[in-house]
Design a protein around this motif. Structure first.
Motif, PDB file in Angstrom:
ATOM      1  N   ALA A  48       4.634  30.233 -41.864  1.00 43.41           N
ATOM      2  CA  ALA A  48       3.465  31.120 -41.900  1.00 43.41           C
ATOM      3  C   ALA A  48       2.448  30.771 -42.656  1.00 43.41           C
ATOM      4  N   THR A  49       2.497  30.350 -43.884  1.00 43.61           N
ATOM      5  CA  THR A  49       1.722  29.742 -44.898  1.00 43.61           C
ATOM      6  C   THR A  49       0.971  28.568 -44.352  1.00 43.61           C
ATOM      7  N   TYR A  50       1.485  27.530 -43.746  1.00 43.74           N
ATOM      8  CA  TYR A  50       0.975  26.484 -43.256  1.00 43.74           C
ATOM      9  C   TYR A  50       0.029  26.737 -42.065  1.00 43.74           C
ATOM     10  N   THR A  51       0.367  27.684 -41.286  1.00 53.68           N
ATOM     11  CA  THR A  51      -0.033  28.049 -39.881  1.00 53.68           C
ATOM     12  C   THR A  51      -1.717  28.335 -40.284  1.00 53.68           C
ATOM     13  N   VAL A  52      -2.010  28.882 -41.440  1.00 55.65           N
ATOM     14  CA  VAL A  52      -3.563  29.090 -41.939  1.00 55.65           C
ATOM     15  C   VAL A  52      -4.239  27.709 -41.798  1.00 55.65           C
ATOM     16  N   PHE A  53      -3.465  26.711 -41.669  1.00 57.82           N
ATOM     17  CA  PHE A  53      -4.465  25.648 -41.472  1.00 57.82           C
ATOM     18  C   PHE A  53      -5.137  25.397 -40.057  1.00 57.82           C
ATOM     19  N   SER A  54      -4.596  26.298 -39.121  1.00 60.87           N
ATOM     20  CA  SER A  54      -5.308  26.345 -37.749  1.00 60.87           C
ATOM     21  C   SER A  54      -6.179  27.482 -37.603  1.00 60.87           C
ATOM     22  N   HIS A  55      -6.427  28.145 -38.640  1.00 59.39           N
ATOM     23  CA  HIS A  55      -7.232  29.433 -38.446  1.00 59.39           C
ATOM     24  C   HIS A  55      -8.625  29.188 -38.706  1.00 59.39           C
ATOM     25  N   MET A  56      -9.505  30.263 -38.541  1.00 57.11           N
ATOM     26  CA  MET A  56     -11.036  30.109 -38.561  1.00 57.11           C
ATOM     27  C   MET A  56     -11.434  29.406 -39.861  1.00 57.11           C
ATOM     28  N   GLY A  57     -12.333  28.586 -39.834  1.00 58.43           N
ATOM     29  CA  GLY A  57     -12.738  27.787 -41.109  1.00 58.43           C
ATOM     30  C   GLY A  57     -11.997  26.436 -41.272  1.00 58.43           C
ATOM     31  N   MET A  58     -10.819  26.323 -40.656  1.00 63.43           N
ATOM     32  CA  MET A  58      -9.856  25.295 -41.119  1.00 63.43           C
ATOM     33  C   MET A  58      -9.997  24.376 -39.886  1.00 63.43           C
ATOM     34  N   MET A  59      -8.808  23.467 -39.894  1.00 63.70           N
ATOM     35  CA  MET A  59      -8.769  22.393 -39.062  1.00 63.70           C
ATOM     36  C   MET A  59      -8.797  22.335 -37.621  1.00 63.70           C
ATOM     37  N   SER A  60      -8.515  23.559 -37.020  1.00 61.89           N
ATOM     38  CA  SER A  60      -8.566  23.455 -35.587  1.00 61.89           C
ATOM     39  C   SER A  60     -10.150  23.296 -35.012  1.00 61.89           C
ATOM     40  N   ARG A  61     -10.890  24.052 -35.812  1.00 64.51           N
ATOM     41  CA  ARG A  61     -12.335  23.988 -35.445  1.00 64.51           C
ATOM     42  C   ARG A  61     -13.402  23.631 -36.430  1.00 64.51           C
ATOM     43  N   GLU A  62     -13.576  24.793 -37.484  1.00 59.40           N
ATOM     44  CA  GLU A  62     -14.995  24.920 -38.112  1.00 59.40           C
ATOM     45  C   GLU A  62     -14.787  23.962 -39.232  1.00 59.40           C
ATOM     46  N   TRP A  63     -13.883  23.295 -39.772  1.00 58.36           N
ATOM     47  CA  TRP A  63     -13.586  22.455 -40.850  1.00 58.36           C
ATOM     48  C   TRP A  63     -14.458  21.197 -40.613  1.00 58.36           C
ATOM     49  N   TYR A  64     -14.389  20.590 -39.496  1.00 56.60           N
ATOM     50  CA  TYR A  64     -15.185  19.375 -39.324  1.00 56.60           C
ATOM     51  C   TYR A  64     -16.351  19.676 -39.251  1.00 56.60           C
ATOM     52  N   PHE A  65     -16.823  20.563 -38.671  1.00 53.19           N
ATOM     53  CA  PHE A  65     -18.344  21.209 -38.724  1.00 53.19           C
ATOM     54  C   PHE A  65     -19.096  21.313 -39.885  1.00 53.19           C
ATOM     55  N   ILE A  66     -18.232  22.132 -40.708  1.00 54.05           N
ATOM     56  CA  ILE A  66     -18.627  22.763 -42.005  1.00 54.05           C
ATOM     57  C   ILE A  66     -18.864  21.174 -42.843  1.00 54.05           C
ATOM     58  N   PHE A  67     -17.993  20.479 -42.925  1.00 52.10           N
ATOM     59  CA  PHE A  67     -18.067  19.308 -43.810  1.00 52.10           C
ATOM     60  C   PHE A  67     -18.909  17.963 -43.389  1.00 52.10           C
ATOM     61  N   ASP A  68     -18.581  17.732 -41.969  1.00 49.79           N
ATOM     62  CA  ASP A  68     -19.467  16.667 -41.461  1.00 49.79           C
ATOM     63  C   ASP A  68     -20.964  16.982 -41.272  1.00 49.79           C
ATOM     64  N   LEU A  69     -21.226  18.077 -40.928  1.00 52.49           N
ATOM     65  CA  LEU A  69     -22.799  18.498 -40.801  1.00 52.49           C
ATOM     66  C   LEU A  69     -23.589  18.698 -42.292  1.00 52.49           C
ATOM     67  N   LEU A  70     -22.799  19.241 -43.211  1.00 53.38           N
ATOM     68  CA  LEU A  70     -23.388  19.444 -44.427  1.00 53.38           C
ATOM     69  C   LEU A  70     -23.623  17.945 -45.210  1.00 53.38           C
ATOM     70  N   ALA A  71     -22.714  17.251 -44.848  1.00 52.62           N
ATOM     71  CA  ALA A  71     -22.696  15.846 -45.760  1.00 52.62           C
ATOM     72  C   ALA A  71     -23.509  14.873 -44.880  1.00 52.62           C
ATOM     73  N   ASN A  72     -24.097  15.149 -43.612  1.00 52.83           N
ATOM     74  CA  ASN A  72     -24.906  14.200 -42.714  1.00 52.83           C
ATOM     75  C   ASN A  72     -23.847  13.164 -42.198  1.00 52.83           C
ATOM     76  N   GLU A  73     -22.582  13.658 -41.968  1.00 56.81           N
ATOM     77  CA  GLU A  73     -21.686  12.687 -41.298  1.00 56.81           C
ATOM     78  C   GLU A  73     -22.040  12.919 -39.985  1.00 56.81           C
ATOM     79  N   ALA A  74     -22.271  13.764 -39.593  1.00 53.48           N
ATOM     80  CA  ALA A  74     -22.727  14.320 -38.042  1.00 53.48           C
ATOM     81  C   ALA A  74     -24.141  14.994 -38.038  1.00 53.48           C
ATOM     82  N   GLU A  75     -24.841  14.640 -37.055  1.00 53.71           N
ATOM     83  CA  GLU A  75     -26.243  15.472 -36.705  1.00 53.71           C
ATOM     84  C   GLU A  75     -26.250  16.285 -35.450  1.00 53.71           C
TER      85      GLU A  75
END
Length: 521
Positions: A48-75
């Protein structure tokens, strides 16, 4: 008369036995603490602790947006709006949903790890195998808690520290110093190392290993500029009993079966289950089908799909630099063609669908310009159809370890430049890449430039660059040069080095609110 007698008898019975009858505990209801009694249930606490990796802000979606956009890996593209748009133009505030989701999920991971550690205090193993399992599960809980605090301290600096289940249930918690938090992170990974296995069976892959604990401990030292200690830890992963190696195929790292690459130190495993779960990453985690764990990245980044973002021009340009041997301008890194679809002039892949039934298709560069190829399935299918990618998210892989070793050797008090360059060249000598090697006679400044370029290219689009820029202290100057202030673009300010404390946290945590002097951090 009989009805009255029965009623009176019943009342006497109930009044005389109220404690034993009316207060009987319903065994079909459980609390956080009473449910866990067997090794299967203790395992559930950890899972159940591992499942948090799929929650909001994490790797199912927001994680890649947050860190790619902030660091200009994505535009941004024209499809990008609202929450994610705020990240790329630096207009986000303390109620940005993605950042709030990340904060909440990291503390949820801590809460569940704390619960797992508490309930396992009552576990009395029946035999030696259960003793080993108990030690492993406890170690995993420490690793997960260490991961959460690592990301909290790197992104927010001073945050509340909750190291017990009781602490996690207390709203009013003051922030502690960054130094104290780093000590906690070091301790968590150190506690995890002895009892984690070196590797797992196929059906258990995705759990933290001994190597993952060592790797993150080394990374923790690197972020604190404790270079010699980082080298001591990370070097362990280059020899027995560890079997990590660079995957011969760079492409294999970002395909559906990348769980089997020898390069994984730790990855979040994604799996798609049924069609009714396609959009679970928009808030349906742990809902109608808890088994699903896929990611929407392929769909959201894909040029033939939603195309919410593009690969940044700066990232594309970084693949062309001076020849490492001759110094001649215009050398194109071979990884360009694995990282983005582009043109012959910039080294991007010029066709897609190489493995489709209908055969290769020319990439329409004049229409799309440059787009991500990495983490996309377009070599095998024209469209992704829906957000249901099963391509695992790399959190740490062996190439990252080698490049962290390179950085530590280059930056330590008595630099070992040749050793550092040797690690960089190892990564460049991947069979499917074979980039020209750097000379070991570089100065420290030249070696630092080579290392930073190598991390940017090798780990492009893997949510690494933001952490690198913050660690190196060059985020503001770098990102303002790549994202000049202008219409629709705010500048990167000093405050952006740390994320804002979520307004909801400040409203519910009086001890924290009193410590925040403005609307940020």
């Amino acid at each position: 008369m009989k009805r009255i007698k029965i009623f009176l008898f019943t009342m006497v019975l109930l009044s005389g036995c109220s404690d034993s009858l009316l207060d009987v505990k319903n065994e079909n209801t459980y609390t956080d603490e009473t449910y866990f009694k067997t090794k299967t249930q203790f395992n559930e606490a950890v899972i159940a602790t591992y499942t948090v990796f799929s929650h909001m802000g994490m790797m199912s979606r927001e994680w890649y947006f947050i860190f790619d956009l902030l660091a200009n890996e994505a535009e941004r593209s024209s499809a990008l709006v609202g929450t994610e748009l705020q990240l790329t133009d630096y207009s986000f505030t303390n109620n940005n949903e993605d950042i709030v989701g990340l904060w909440s999920s990291l503390y949820r991971m801590i809460f569940r790890a704390n619960l797992a550690l508490k309930v396992m205090e009552t576990w009395e193993p029946a035999d030696a195998s259960e003793t080993t399992l108990k030690a492993q599960y406890i170690a995993e809980a420490h690793w997960l808690r260490g991961f959460a605090y690592f990301n909290l301290v790197t992104n927010w600096g001073r945050v509340p520290l909750k190291l017990t289940y009781e602490d996690s249930k207390t709203n009013s918690s003051p922030r502690v110093s960054v130094e104290e938090l780093w000590k906690v992170v070091e301790n968590e990974f150190t506690l995890a190392i002895p009892d984690l296995p070196v590797e797992y069976s196929q059906d258990q892959k995705g759990r933290a290993t001994k190597g993952a604990a060592i790797g993150f401990l080394g990374k923790t030292y690197l972020f604190q500029k404790k270079y010699d200690q980082a080298i001591t830890q990370l070097t362990k992963l280059t020899a027995a009993p560890y079997k990590y190696s660079l995957d011969a195929s760079y492409d294999h790292l970002f395909g559906e079966d990348n769980i089997n690459t020898p390069e994984v130190i730790f990855a979040v495993n994604h799996v798609y289950t049924t069609s009714n779960t396609q959009y679970y990453m928009f808030g349906g985690q742990e809902g109608e089908d808890g088994k699903t764990f896929h990611t929407g990245r392929a769909q959201e980044y894909g040029f033939n799909d939603w195309e919410n973002v593009t690969i940044s021009n700066a990232l594309v340009a970084s693949h062309k630099y001076n020849d490492p041997v001759t110094g001649t301008a215009g050398y194109i890194d071979p990884r360009a063609g694995f990282t983005f679809y582009g043109s012959a002039a910039n080294g991007g892949d010029t066709q897609y669908c190489d493995h489709c039934a209908e055969g290769p298709i020319k990439y329409p560069f004049d229409f799309y310009s440059n787009r991500y190829r990495k983490y996309e399935p377009y070599e095998f299918q024209k469209y992704t159809s829906a957000p249901m990618s099963g391509i695992n998210t790399h959190v740490m892989r062996y190439a990252d370890v080698l490049l962290m070793l390179a950085e530590a050797n280059i930056e330590k008090a008595n630099p070992a430049i040749a050793t550092g360059i040797g690690y960089i060249n190892q990564v460049r000598n991947r069979p499917s890449v074979m980039a020209k090697n750097y000379l070991t006679s570089l100065t420290q400044t030249e070696a630092r430039i080579a290392l930073r370029r190598e991390r940017r290219i090798e780990l492009a689009g893997e949510q690494s660059r933001w952490f690198d820029l913050i660690r190196w202290g060059i985020a503001k100057e770098t990102l303002n040069a790549e994202h000049p202030e202008g219409p629709g673009q705010y500048p990167f300010l000093d405050k952006h080095v740390l994320f804002p404390i979520p307004i909801a946290e400040r409203n519910s945590n009086a001890a924290l609110a009193a410590d925040v002097a403005n609307d940020w951090n």
